[in-house]
Design an enzyme around this catalytic site. Structure first.
Site, short mmCIF file in Angstrom:
data_model
loop_
_atom_site.label_atom_id
_atom_site.label_comp_id
_atom_site.label_asym_id
_atom_site.label_seq_id
_atom_site.Cartn_x
_atom_site.Cartn_y
_atom_site.Cartn_z
N LYS A 267 3.60 8.78 9.22
CA LYS A 267 3.29 8.19 10.52
C LYS A 267 4.24 8.69 11.63
O LYS A 267 4.07 9.81 12.07
CB LYS A 267 3.22 6.67 10.38
CG LYS A 267 2.10 6.32 9.37
CD LYS A 267 1.67 4.89 9.27
CE LYS A 267 0.40 4.81 8.43
NZ LYS A 267 0.46 4.08 7.20
N TYR B 129 0.85 -1.19 0.00
CA TYR B 129 0.00 0.00 0.00
C TYR B 129 0.88 1.24 0.00
O TYR B 129 1.85 1.31 0.76
CB TYR B 129 -0.89 0.01 1.25
CG TYR B 129 -1.81 1.20 1.35
CD1 TYR B 129 -2.84 1.41 0.43
CD2 TYR B 129 -1.66 2.14 2.38
CE1 TYR B 129 -3.69 2.50 0.52
CE2 TYR B 129 -2.51 3.24 2.48
CZ TYR B 129 -3.52 3.41 1.55
OH TYR B 129 -4.36 4.50 1.65
N ASP C 166 9.21 2.81 0.39
CA ASP C 166 8.11 3.46 1.09
C ASP C 166 8.21 3.06 2.56
O ASP C 166 7.81 1.97 2.97
CB ASP C 166 6.77 3.04 0.49
CG ASP C 166 5.59 3.74 1.18
OD1 ASP C 166 5.82 4.41 2.21
OD2 ASP C 166 4.46 3.62 0.69
C1 LIG Z 1 -0.11 4.62 5.79
C2 LIG Z 1 0.72 4.39 4.57
C3 LIG Z 1 0.71 5.28 3.49
C4 LIG Z 1 -0.27 6.43 3.39
O1 LIG Z 1 -0.08 7.36 4.38
P1 LIG Z 1 -1.33 8.35 4.74
O2 LIG Z 1 -0.73 9.31 5.73
O3 LIG Z 1 -2.39 7.48 5.30
O4 LIG Z 1 -1.74 9.03 3.49
C5 LIG Z 1 1.61 5.09 2.46
N1 LIG Z 1 2.47 4.05 2.49
C6 LIG Z 1 2.50 3.17 3.50
C7 LIG Z 1 3.50 2.06 3.48
C8 LIG Z 1 1.61 3.29 4.55
O5 LIG Z 1 1.60 2.38 5.53
#
Ligand SMILES: *Cc1c(COP(=O)(O)O)cnc(C)c1O
Length: 421
Positions: free
Chosen positions: A268, A145, A240
């Protein structure tokens, strides 16, 4: 049986005004067949709902709260900075301070831009990779994701997987035509894409530890292979690290596994619970961003003093804090053992873990999907009754924070042995 009458009433009210009653789908608890609990406050390892129930929290706002809820140095610094105004749309010194902290922490980042969400960080990093390489296509892995931008919402794990949505509505085919899909932990699937499209692949993006189809670690050598094949083909490697950054170690997964990507996205933890994220990487790559170069990216609230302050105070608490990382790792290992003793498949990397309700070893999207989500839902409901709040989805990680005490962990391990059997 604990009461959740007030939460259910609030949920009914919320559904009148907000689609599904929530501002992010997994919060709705649909896949576990319950009404969500409305949270009144959090402190340390605990959250409290409006019916007066107390829970040991392993969602931790989906990752940011690595120091626990309402960590005093963060809260106090934020309160103080708020007094002077929330946002100016002009530079402040704190932005440089946070940028310097990030660059000192993450080996692959020479220069960094602050944005407001992980989605925005990834979307911007991909634009920069395309602008830098002057190529169009990207490779992503099924079950990884990367936020909800159009081109990345294909086989995207997380909430889509929880809701059984393979590909989002509202995304024209043309928007995803440049997104190529590979199978996580499968080198041949990556080679095949590079063989077919090698001159037009701008970047390969990966969650270095997949954590949005449940936690799935990279096989030994997989990240090194990705480093190698992207370099040979003149494509950029993007880690990511929105979840893994500042969690697996202070320098993130790149440091943890000793692999250096060209670009890194953070979110995060880096915002300490405020809307803040970042993307960064090689100096030459980041040099294409406006106003230095032709790739445009902007944000009214980007790097605002409040979010930046929460980020700075959080990173300061984590920096050089080997003990903290060792402690969350050790506590997560106790939970891992409890799942294993209950006969569950479990994956863990550092303080991230997932138990899967399947007999298979989970190494990719297909094996994650073999999980029995009904059995998961039953486990989830029983844990909630025990006062333990885990993610309401088979496909999300369990997050251990520095605020979880040994007693919290013992109690949770006991509950797992009852509820996960
Ligand atoms: C949570 C997440 C995102 C998206 O971040 P948001 O602040 O929710 O837009 C992107 N990549 C990874 C790996 C994530 O866990």
């Amino acid at each position: 049986m604990i009461s959740s009458a007030k939460s259910s009433a609030c949920f009914a009210e919320a559904k009148k005004y907000i689609p599904g009653g929530v501002n992010s789908p997994v919060r709705a608890f649909r896949s576990v067949g319950l009404d969500p609990r409305f949270i009144r406050k959090g402190k340390g390892s605990r959250i409290y709902d409006i019916d007066g129930n107390e829970y040991i929290d392993y969602v931790c706002s989906w990752g940011p709260c690595i120091l626990g809820h309402a960590y005093p140095p963060v809260i106090n610094a934020v309160k103080e900075v708020c007094e002077n105004g929330l946002t100016f749309g002009a530079p402040t010194e704190r932005e440089t301070e946070l940028a310097r902290l990030i660059i000192e922490a993450v080996p692959a980042i020479d220069r960094v831009r602050l944005v407001s969400s992980g989605t925005e960080a990834v979307m911007s990093a991909i634009r920069v990779a395309r602008g830098f390489t002057k190529r169009n296509k990207i490779i992503k892995f099924t079950g990884n994701y990367h936020g909800h931008s159009d081109g990345l919402l294909v086989k995207a794990g997380s909430g889509l997987l929880t809701e059984s949505i393979p590909d989002s509505g509202g995304v024209p085919e043309g928007y995803v035509a440049y997104t190529l899909l590979a199978d996580y932990n499968n080198e041949d699937s990556v080679k095949a894409l590079f063989d077919a499209e090698k001159d037009d692949i701008a970047a390969l993006i990966v969650e270095p530890v997949a954590a949005n189809m449940g936690v799935v670690p990279p096989k030994p050598g997989f990240l090194e292979f990705l480093r190698d094949i992207t370099e040979k083909n003149g494509s950029l490697l993007i880690f990511d690290e929105v979840i893994t950054g500042f969690r697996l170690s202070y320098g993130g997964a790149g440091e943890y596994f000793g692999v250096k990507p060209d670009m890194v996205t953070l979110g995060k933890i880096v915002g300490g619970g405020m809307p803040l994220a970042a993307y960064g990487g090689r100096a030459d790559v980041m040099g294409v961003i406006a106003p230095e170069g032709p790739v445009y990216q902007a944000g009214t609230l980007s790097g605002n003093p409040v979010a930046v302050t929460a980020g700075i105070e959080t990173l300061k608490a984590l920096k050089d804090n080997k003990e903290l990382y060792e402690s969350i790792d050790r506590k997560a290992a106790v939970l891992e053992k409890a799942f294993r003793d209950s006969g569950r498949t479990v994956n863990r990397v550092g303080s991230l873990l997932s138990a899967f309700f399947t007999d298979k070893e989970v190494t990719n999207y297909a094996t994650a999907l073999s999980s029995d989500t009904k059995a998961f839902a039953s486990y989830f409901g029983r844990m909630l009754e025990e006062g333990i709040y885990v993610a309401p989805s088979q496909f999300e990680a369990m997050f251990v924070s520095a605020a979880h005490t040994d007693e919290d962990i013992e109690r949770t391990a006991k509950a797992i042995q009852v509820c996960a059997k």
